[in-house]
Design a protein around this motif. Structure first.
Motif, PDB file in Angstrom:
ATOM      1  N   ARG A   1     -12.180  -1.368  -2.589  1.00 38.22           N
ATOM      2  CA  ARG A   1     -12.745  -0.511  -3.629  1.00 38.22           C
ATOM      3  C   ARG A   1     -13.865  -1.192  -4.391  1.00 38.22           C
ATOM      4  N   GLN A   2     -13.990  -2.497  -4.230  1.00 38.52           N
ATOM      5  CA  GLN A   2     -15.067  -3.237  -4.897  1.00 38.52           C
ATOM      6  C   GLN A   2     -16.214  -3.560  -3.945  1.00 38.52           C
TER       7      GLN A   2
ATOM      8  N   ARG B   1      -7.412  -5.562   1.393  1.00 44.59           N
ATOM      9  CA  ARG B   1      -8.438  -6.587   1.195  1.00 44.59           C
ATOM     10  C   ARG B   1      -8.947  -7.099   2.545  1.00 44.59           C
TER      11      ARG B   1
ATOM     12  N   GLY C   1      -1.205  -0.183  -4.634  1.00 48.38           N
ATOM     13  CA  GLY C   1      -1.439  -1.417  -3.898  1.00 48.38           C
ATOM     14  C   GLY C   1      -2.919  -1.596  -3.620  1.00 48.38           C
ATOM     15  N   SER C   2      -3.232  -2.380  -2.602  1.00 49.87           N
ATOM     16  CA  SER C   2      -4.634  -2.646  -2.284  1.00 49.87           C
ATOM     17  C   SER C   2      -4.777  -3.065  -0.833  1.00 49.87           C
TER      18      SER C   2
ATOM     19  N   ASP D   1     -11.183  -6.691  -2.378  1.00 47.30           N
ATOM     20  CA  ASP D   1     -10.613  -5.345  -2.427  1.00 47.30           C
ATOM     21  C   ASP D   1     -11.660  -4.350  -1.913  1.00 47.30           C
TER      22      ASP D   1
ATOM     23  N   ARG E   1     -11.919   3.225   4.585  1.00 44.12           N
ATOM     24  CA  ARG E   1     -12.049   3.788   3.245  1.00 44.12           C
ATOM     25  C   ARG E   1     -12.555   5.232   3.266  1.00 44.12           C
TER      26      ARG E   1
ATOM     27  N   VAL F   1       0.832  -1.204   0.000  1.00 46.45           N
ATOM     28  CA  VAL F   1       0.000   0.000   0.000  1.00 46.45           C
ATOM     29  C   VAL F   1       0.869   1.257   0.000  1.00 46.45           C
TER      30      VAL F   1
ATOM     31  N   ASP G   1      -8.922   6.487  -0.587  1.00 47.16           N
ATOM     32  CA  ASP G   1      -8.494   5.323  -1.368  1.00 47.16           C
ATOM     33  C   ASP G   1      -6.975   5.316  -1.456  1.00 47.16           C
TER      34      ASP G   1
END
Length: 609
Positions: free
Chosen positions: A422-423, A415, A412-413, A420, A405, A362, A408
């Motif tokens: 963002r999903q 989870r 990176g991400s 994720d 969140r 990240v 953002d």
């Protein structure tokens, strides 16, 4: 001097932008058109009221002419019709009010609710930069202006336009075109003068509003920070700053008042000329024998009916323009960009009791030139406790904001159970996380309300159980009003430890699978910290827990400890392993132990206190 407001202002020296009238009206129209049958019925009542109003002088003319021909005859039918028309005007006017009241109030409610929801949907970045006083004033003025706009247009402007059309038509049919020409020229001159001067005054009125918002913001900020003002003995300083803004408001208000006097004087001059010309022509017609006394009375009555509402046209036009300005400003809040929004195909996070968190390489920056995190990579297994420690500014608290969140990641991400963030929908994500923050801010309500805020549908028994689990029940029982005790603005009636226990109870009542303790005890004394630390460890059992801490003594029992420095993880391991490594963690531990020893070491002379 800096102006405080909710929305950006033009740079110094630039004129204020013209309001987008039609765009604002188009935005507002759908809220009103939902009740199209009520709107249509109200407009029909409006037309009926104006027809009755215009018919009154016609009946009055016939009554006067009847008296002129037969002095002793009482025209009962005319009197009855006169009274019926007067009552009819009032009847249809009030029916219009009754029909449209629901439309106005429902539109205000829906717009206010939509703006309120949008403000909550905006990013943390917007709210960190916001000025609460300015936003609340914009929202208040905007909703109030919807009522003003509808009231002035439907009850003042539109009726006046209909009446002008009817009167001009009657004057054209019953008399010569000279009456129509004088009336039309007078009205045109009046309207043009009013519009021109009122447009010139818009910038002055906006300056009044801007300074009003700025003064309100300064007052709210100062009062919210009442204790800080007292700590530094800065009452006079705050009063001076407030007075500086009030001085600007005074100057702008004075300019507004003097320009209004000029507007009123010009309007009265135009009205006086128009009335004089019309009455001269009507009187000349009576002398010449082409008009009766009733005609003279009719023309005079028409002029009075037209000019009385026109007398307020300047005020009405100004208020309509001001209402449009305020509504546009409120709708400007709706146009604020939602930095964090759910993806079109976002999914709900599956509701499971065991959840694992993964930070995968990240990177994050609040601003393009201000990097905070660099390739942060770690995992919190389901049911485990991971602690993040480091000096102030190392980037620890940013981790919790990213997990919620509020922002953002830049690279990176992150989870949860492989999903994720963002999903995922923000609602389902935040429903799975509970937090005990460093600075617990409570609502100015009861203890019961603040605990129940963790789950608003919880029963009283569940609230009491959460308070007991946070060791708060004994304190509450000792209060005269118990759970109904109000905590004051931001919870200032409670001590730091009591507020933290309320935060723990609130998080326990939410009962999330993931817990975050963000410097939850750093502002407390050692005794209170030890007492609350036990509740935190109990709350973390069986949950995936991320602890962000500065004091290393609070994270000794964590399954894994991450040491951050400059936005990077520089060490990781258990407490014992990190001490054995003799690195950054060991140095922090040694330093904190020395500080603890220094605070508990007795004075050299052996005297305490």
């Amino acid at each position: 001097m800096r102006r405080a407001s909710a929305l950006p202002k033009p740079p110094a020296g630039q004129p204020l932008a013209e309001i987008h009238v039609w765009q604002t009206l188009r935005t507002l129209f759908p809220y009103l058109w939902q009740y199209r049958w009520r709107v249509t019925a109200a407009l029909l009542c409006l037309v009926a009221a104006k027809l009755a109003n215009v018919a009154v002088p016609l009946v009055f003319k016939d009554m006067i002419d009847g008296f002129s021909g037969q002095l002793l005859a009482l025209p009962v039918s005319f009197l009855a019709l006169y009274g019926a028309l007067r009552f009819g005007n009032s009847l249809f006017t009030e029916l219009r009010e009754i029909l449209f009241a629901r439309v106005t109030q429902r539109a205000i409610r829906q717009v206010a609710l939509e703006v309120f929801r949008h403000l909550h949907a905006l990013s943390l970045r917007f709210h960190l930069e916001r000025q609460t006083g300015g936003i609340s004033r914009d929202l208040e003025r905007g909703t109030r202006s919807i009522s003003s706009l509808i009231s002035y247009t439907l009850y003042s402007i539109l009726p006046t336009l209909i009446e002008i059309a009817l009167v001009l038509g009657i004057l054209f049919v019953q008399y010569d075109a000279g009456f129509v020409l004088i009336t039309a020229l007078s009205l045109t001159a009046y309207v043009v003068f009013t519009v021109k001067v009122s447009n010139w005054r818009i910038a002055i009125r906006r300056a009044v509003n801007e300074n009003d918002s700025a003064a309100n913001t300064r007052a709210v900020d100062s009062l919210l920070n009442y204790e800080t003002v007292k700590y530094f003995n800065n009452e006079a300083w705050e009063a001076r700053r407030y007075d500086e803004q009030l001085l600007q408001l005074e100057d702008a208000s004075t300019r507004s008042q003097t320009s209004l006097a000029f507007l009123n004087l010009g309007q009265q001059a135009i009205i006086a000329l128009g009335v004089t010309a019309m009455m001269w022509r009507a009187a000349q017609g009576v002398v010449d024998g082409t008009m009766t006394i009733g005609d003279l009375v009719l023309v005079n009555a028409f002029l009075i009916q037209l000019y009385m509402p026109l007398n307020f046209l300047g005020i009405v036009y100004r208020e309509i323009r001001q209402a449009l300005t305020d509504i546009e400003r409120m709708f400007g809040l709706l146009k604020q960009h939602r930095e964090i929004a759910d993806a079109a195909d976002a999914l709900d996070l599956p509701a499971e009791r065991r959840m694992a968190i993964e930070f995968a390489a990240v990177d994050f920056a609040y601003e393009a030139n201000r990097s905070i995190l660099h390739a942060v990579d770690f995992t919190v297994p389901a049911g485990h406790t991971v602690a993040v420690v480091g000096h102030s500014g190392a980037g620890k608290s940013t981790l919790s904001r990213l997990l919620y969140r509020f922002y953002d990641v830049s690279g990176g991400s992150i989870r949860i159970n492989g999903h994720d963030l963002r999903q995922l929908t923000q609602h389902s994500l935040r429903a799975a996380i509970g937090i005990v923050p460093q600075d617990t801010v409570l609502f100015n309500d009861t203890i019961r309300y603040n605990i129940r805020y963790g789950r608003p549908d919880a029963s009283d028994e569940e609230v009491v159980a959460a308070a007991r689990a946070a060791s708060l029940d004994a304190f509450i029982a000792a209060l005269p009003e118990g759970y109904d005790t109000r905590v004051g603005e931001r919870g200032l009636k409670l001590s730091g430890g009591e507020k933290q226990r309320v935060a723990i109870a609130r998080a326990l009542l939410k009962n999330p699978p993931i817990l975050i303790f963000d410097e939850a005890t750093s502002a407390l004394d050692s005794a209170t910290e030890r007492a609350i630390q036990g509740q935190l460890e109990l709350a973390a059992r069986g949950r995936t827990t991320l602890i962000i801490a500065h004091r290393l003594s609070t994270v000794m029992n964590a399954d894994s400890i991450l040491v951050m420095d400059g936005g990077r993880i520089v060490e990781r391991g258990t407490h014992a392993a990190l001490l054995a490594a003799n690195g950054a963690y060991a140095r922090m531990w040694t330093l904190q132990q020395r500080e603890n020893d220094a605070t508990t070491e007795p004075p050299a002379n052996g005297v305490v206190g």
